[in-house]
Design a protein around this motif. Structure first.
Motif, PDB file in Angstrom:
ATOM      1  N   VAL A  98      76.908   0.665  94.530  1.00  0.00           N
ATOM      2  CA  VAL A  98      77.214   1.984  95.089  1.00  0.00           C
ATOM      3  C   VAL A  98      76.707   2.111  96.515  1.00  0.00           C
ATOM      4  CG1 VAL A  98      76.727   4.450  94.916  1.00  0.00           C
ATOM      5  CG2 VAL A  98      77.333   3.163  92.872  1.00  0.00           C
ATOM      6  N   ILE A  99      75.461   1.696  96.740  1.00  0.00           N
ATOM      7  CA  ILE A  99      74.844   1.861  98.063  1.00  0.00           C
ATOM      8  C   ILE A  99      75.540   0.992  99.113  1.00  0.00           C
ATOM      9  CG2 ILE A  99      72.717   1.564  99.387  1.00  0.00           C
ATOM     10  CD1 ILE A  99      71.198   2.260  96.765  1.00  0.00           C
ATOM     11  N   ILE A 100      75.891  -0.246  98.739  1.00  0.00           N
ATOM     12  CA  ILE A 100      76.591  -1.135  99.674  1.00  0.00           C
ATOM     13  C   ILE A 100      77.932  -0.537 100.093  1.00  0.00           C
ATOM     14  CG2 ILE A 100      77.812  -3.343  99.840  1.00  0.00           C
ATOM     15  CD1 ILE A 100      74.817  -3.633 100.193  1.00  0.00           C
ATOM     16  N   SER A 101      78.547   0.217  99.179  1.00  0.00           N
ATOM     17  CA  SER A 101      79.847   0.829  99.465  1.00  0.00           C
ATOM     18  C   SER A 101      79.757   1.942 100.504  1.00  0.00           C
ATOM     19  CB  SER A 101      80.467   1.376  98.171  1.00  0.00           C
ATOM     20  OG  SER A 101      80.713   0.339  97.257  1.00  0.00           O
ATOM     21  N   MET A 102      78.539   2.251 100.942  1.00  0.00           N
ATOM     22  CA  MET A 102      78.362   3.248 101.997  1.00  0.00           C
ATOM     23  C   MET A 102      78.568   2.649 103.390  1.00  0.00           C
ATOM     24  SD  MET A 102      75.078   5.483 100.665  1.00  0.00           S
ATOM     25  CE  MET A 102      75.215   6.607 102.076  1.00  0.00           C
ATOM     26  N   SER A 103      78.745   1.332 103.466  1.00  0.00           N
ATOM     27  CA  SER A 103      78.864   0.689 104.776  1.00  0.00           C
ATOM     28  C   SER A 103      80.013   1.236 105.638  1.00  0.00           C
ATOM     29  CB  SER A 103      78.970  -0.828 104.627  1.00  0.00           C
ATOM     30  OG  SER A 103      80.088  -1.188 103.879  1.00  0.00           O
ATOM     31  N   PRO A 104      81.172   1.644 105.051  1.00  0.00           N
ATOM     32  CA  PRO A 104      82.212   2.229 105.917  1.00  0.00           C
ATOM     33  C   PRO A 104      81.729   3.484 106.642  1.00  0.00           C
ATOM     34  CG  PRO A 104      83.155   1.587 103.820  1.00  0.00           C
ATOM     35  CD  PRO A 104      81.669   1.455 103.680  1.00  0.00           C
ATOM     36  N   PHE A 105      80.859   4.258 105.981  1.00  0.00           N
ATOM     37  CA  PHE A 105      80.318   5.468 106.609  1.00  0.00           C
ATOM     38  C   PHE A 105      79.444   5.098 107.805  1.00  0.00           C
ATOM     39  CE2 PHE A 105      77.013   8.803 106.890  1.00  0.00           C
ATOM     40  CZ  PHE A 105      77.826   9.899 107.135  1.00  0.00           C
ATOM     41  N   PHE A 106      78.566   4.088 107.613  1.00  0.00           N
ATOM     42  CA  PHE A 106      77.711   3.628 108.707  1.00  0.00           C
ATOM     43  C   PHE A 106      78.554   3.022 109.829  1.00  0.00           C
ATOM     44  CE2 PHE A 106      74.338   3.147 105.289  1.00  0.00           C
ATOM     45  CZ  PHE A 106      73.610   4.247 105.719  1.00  0.00           C
ATOM     46  N   THR A 107      79.611   2.303 109.446  1.00  0.00           N
ATOM     47  CA  THR A 107      80.498   1.708 110.445  1.00  0.00           C
ATOM     48  C   THR A 107      81.146   2.788 111.303  1.00  0.00           C
ATOM     49  OG1 THR A 107      80.999  -0.141 108.949  1.00  0.00           O
ATOM     50  CG2 THR A 107      82.492   0.204 110.800  1.00  0.00           C
ATOM     51  N   ALA A 108      81.556   3.883 110.652  1.00  0.00           N
ATOM     52  CA  ALA A 108      82.181   4.998 111.375  1.00  0.00           C
ATOM     53  C   ALA A 108      81.202   5.625 112.360  1.00  0.00           C
ATOM     54  CB  ALA A 108      82.675   6.045 110.378  1.00  0.00           C
ATOM     55  N   LEU A 109      79.963   5.811 111.918  1.00  0.00           N
ATOM     56  CA  LEU A 109      78.949   6.408 112.800  1.00  0.00           C
ATOM     57  C   LEU A 109      78.657   5.506 113.992  1.00  0.00           C
ATOM     58  CD1 LEU A 109      76.336   7.915 110.285  1.00  0.00           C
ATOM     59  CD2 LEU A 109      78.124   9.106 111.571  1.00  0.00           C
ATOM     60  N   LEU A 110      78.464   4.206 113.732  1.00  0.00           N
ATOM     61  CA  LEU A 110      78.176   3.274 114.823  1.00  0.00           C
ATOM     62  C   LEU A 110      79.357   3.151 115.770  1.00  0.00           C
ATOM     63  CD1 LEU A 110      76.273   0.388 112.986  1.00  0.00           C
ATOM     64  CD2 LEU A 110      75.323   2.100 114.528  1.00  0.00           C
ATOM     65  N   SER A 111      80.563   3.169 115.215  1.00  0.00           N
ATOM     66  CA  SER A 111      81.760   3.088 116.038  1.00  0.00           C
ATOM     67  C   SER A 111      81.859   4.295 116.960  1.00  0.00           C
ATOM     68  CB  SER A 111      83.003   2.998 115.145  1.00  0.00           C
ATOM     69  OG  SER A 111      84.168   2.967 115.930  1.00  0.00           O
ATOM     70  N   HIS A 112      81.538   5.465 116.407  1.00  0.00           N
ATOM     71  CA  HIS A 112      81.572   6.700 117.190  1.00  0.00           C
ATOM     72  C   HIS A 112      80.546   6.664 118.328  1.00  0.00           C
ATOM     73  CE1 HIS A 112      82.136  10.935 118.094  1.00  0.00           C
ATOM     74  NE2 HIS A 112      80.831  11.112 117.998  1.00  0.00           N
ATOM     75  N   LEU A 113      79.374   6.064 118.036  1.00  0.00           N
ATOM     76  CA  LEU A 113      78.296   6.032 119.030  1.00  0.00           C
ATOM     77  C   LEU A 113      78.464   4.910 120.048  1.00  0.00           C
ATOM     78  CD1 LEU A 113      75.232   6.642 116.670  1.00  0.00           C
ATOM     79  CD2 LEU A 113      76.196   8.268 118.316  1.00  0.00           C
ATOM     80  N   LEU A 114      78.934   3.748 119.585  1.00  0.00           N
ATOM     81  CA  LEU A 114      78.940   2.563 120.438  1.00  0.00           C
ATOM     82  C   LEU A 114      80.309   2.177 120.981  1.00  0.00           C
ATOM     83  CD1 LEU A 114      76.522   0.347 118.303  1.00  0.00           C
ATOM     84  CD2 LEU A 114      75.952   1.799 120.257  1.00  0.00           C
ATOM     85  N   LEU A 115      81.366   2.563 120.284  1.00  0.00           N
ATOM     86  CA  LEU A 115      82.719   2.219 120.729  1.00  0.00           C
ATOM     87  C   LEU A 115      83.454   3.498 121.102  1.00  0.00           C
ATOM     88  CD1 LEU A 115      83.679  -0.393 117.972  1.00  0.00           C
ATOM     89  CD2 LEU A 115      82.687  -0.843 120.220  1.00  0.00           C
ATOM     90  N   LYS A 116      82.931   4.193 122.068  1.00  0.00           N
ATOM     91  CA  LYS A 116      83.472   5.498 122.446  1.00  0.00           C
ATOM     92  C   LYS A 116      84.955   5.412 122.810  1.00  0.00           C
ATOM     93  CE  LYS A 116      79.068   7.304 124.089  1.00  0.00           C
ATOM     94  NZ  LYS A 116      78.883   8.178 122.950  1.00  0.00           N
ATOM     95  N   GLY A 117      85.730   6.304 122.177  1.00  0.00           N
ATOM     96  CA  GLY A 117      87.163   6.331 122.423  1.00  0.00           C
ATOM     97  C   GLY A 117      87.926   5.287 121.644  1.00  0.00           C
ATOM     98  N   GLU A 118      87.193   4.425 120.892  1.00  0.00           N
ATOM     99  CA  GLU A 118      87.849   3.348 120.151  1.00  0.00           C
ATOM    100  C   GLU A 118      88.568   3.876 118.921  1.00  0.00           C
ATOM    101  OE1 GLU A 118      89.011  -0.507 119.645  1.00  0.00           O
ATOM    102  OE2 GLU A 118      87.705   0.179 121.256  1.00  0.00           O
ATOM    103  N   GLU A 119      87.828   4.625 118.082  1.00  0.00           N
ATOM    104  CA  GLU A 119      88.415   5.116 116.834  1.00  0.00           C
ATOM    105  C   GLU A 119      87.912   6.532 116.552  1.00  0.00           C
ATOM    106  OE1 GLU A 119      88.523   2.087 113.565  1.00  0.00           O
ATOM    107  OE2 GLU A 119      87.316   0.969 115.003  1.00  0.00           O
TER     108      GLU A 119
END
Length: 295
Positions: A98-119
């Motif tokens: 269950v906890i590992i399945s949270m990785s898409p949420f973390f990916t979204a947050l990091l993408s928002h912070l580090l890949l600005k305008g990407e997704e």
């Protein structure tokens, strides 16, 4: 563009179909191998397979690009799997799943912070995340109750975050324009290097004679050639075409694939919680994939 996205989705789906069945091979090998031994052998085999497919060296990388490869190897090949395996020794497999399945949420947050305008993320992504997690919880805890273990659960959470870091690094690497097979091989190289010190900590034994047994050889070939060499290439290809966030959403399907293969191969019973959890997880995936009108 639409054809390109379709290729990305098919690559992500193929990857998850294989990754969702690796537990069977791992379960067989765990009778005679330590987790760290399985990890080392599968990625070493995957690395050699990628060299066999293409012997072209990766040339012309800058120092900053090489550092990205180093970090990707450390996060996605070494640290993630070590954290996951150690977490399993402290807490229940259902908790880790269950906890590992949270990785898409973390990916979204990091993408928002580090890949600005990407997704850009809409409300559908977060609604889909909640729905999918509800389904994964139903699948994982059927017939058992939730038992929290701070050490194991925290390690699993850290593993989910580390995989998200790998997803972002992979997206960055895809922008360099190098051949995906060569970049995946370079990532494997650094991952294996980081893995070597851990071998001494976890009582690693070479004992290649164990592969004289066909069941051991076939399962390590599946993990090394299929789940490692092939899947990391197809996953990185999907990230290149779809982006880190959209590709990571396919991780929701791992528990679903595991349940289906358990029923078909291991003859494990299918309960109403399994069916309901599978439906919710797939619904969550579809919701997360939704685009805003006009996009």
């Amino acid at each position: 563009m639409e054809n390109s996205a379709m290729k990305g989705h098919l690559s992500g789906l193929l990857t998850i179909l294989i990754w969702g069945t690796t537990f069977i091979s791992t379960k067989v090998l765990l009778k005679d191998f330590l987790p760290v031994e399985i990890l080392f052998f599968r990625f070493l085999l995957g690395y050699l397979a990628l060299w066999a497919v293409s012997r072209r060296p990766l040339k012309g990388t800058s120092r900053s690009q090489e550092l990205t490869f180093v970090l990707a190897g450390f996060c996605g090949i070494c640290l993630y799997y070590l954290l996951e395996n150690i977490a399993l020794t402290y807490t229940m497999a259902s908790n880790v799943g269950v906890i590992i399945s949270m990785s898409p949420f973390f990916t979204a947050l990091l993408s928002h912070l580090l890949l600005k305008g990407e997704e850009r993320l809409g409300a559908s992504f977060f609604i889909g995340f909640v729905v999918a997690m509800a389904g994964i919880v139903l699948i994982s805890f059927q017939g058992s109750s939730l038992k929290l273990d701070p050490a194991g659960d925290l390690l699993a959470l850290l593993a989910a975050f580390v995989w998200a870091c790998y997803a972002i690094l992979t997206k960055k690497i895809s922008g360099y324009g190098y051949d995906i097979l060569l970049t995946t091989r370079r990532t494997f190289f650094y991952g294996i290097l980081f893995m070597i010190p851990a071998l001494f900590l976890f009582d690693f034994h070479l004992e290649l004679s164990r592969f004289a047994q066909p069941v051991h050889l076939l399962n390590i070939l599946y993990l090394g050639l299929g789940a490692s060499a092939l899947c990391f290439v197809t996953w990185n290809f999907a990230v290149k075409l779809l982006g880190a966030v959209k590709t990571s959403i396919y991780i929701y399907m791992v528990p679903v694939i595991t349940v289906i293969t358990s029923a078909l191969i291991l003859k494990e019973p299918v309960t109403w919680m399994t069916v309901g959890g599978t439906a919710l997880t797939l619904a969550g995936l579809l919701l997360s994939e939704r685009r805003k009108p006009g996009k």
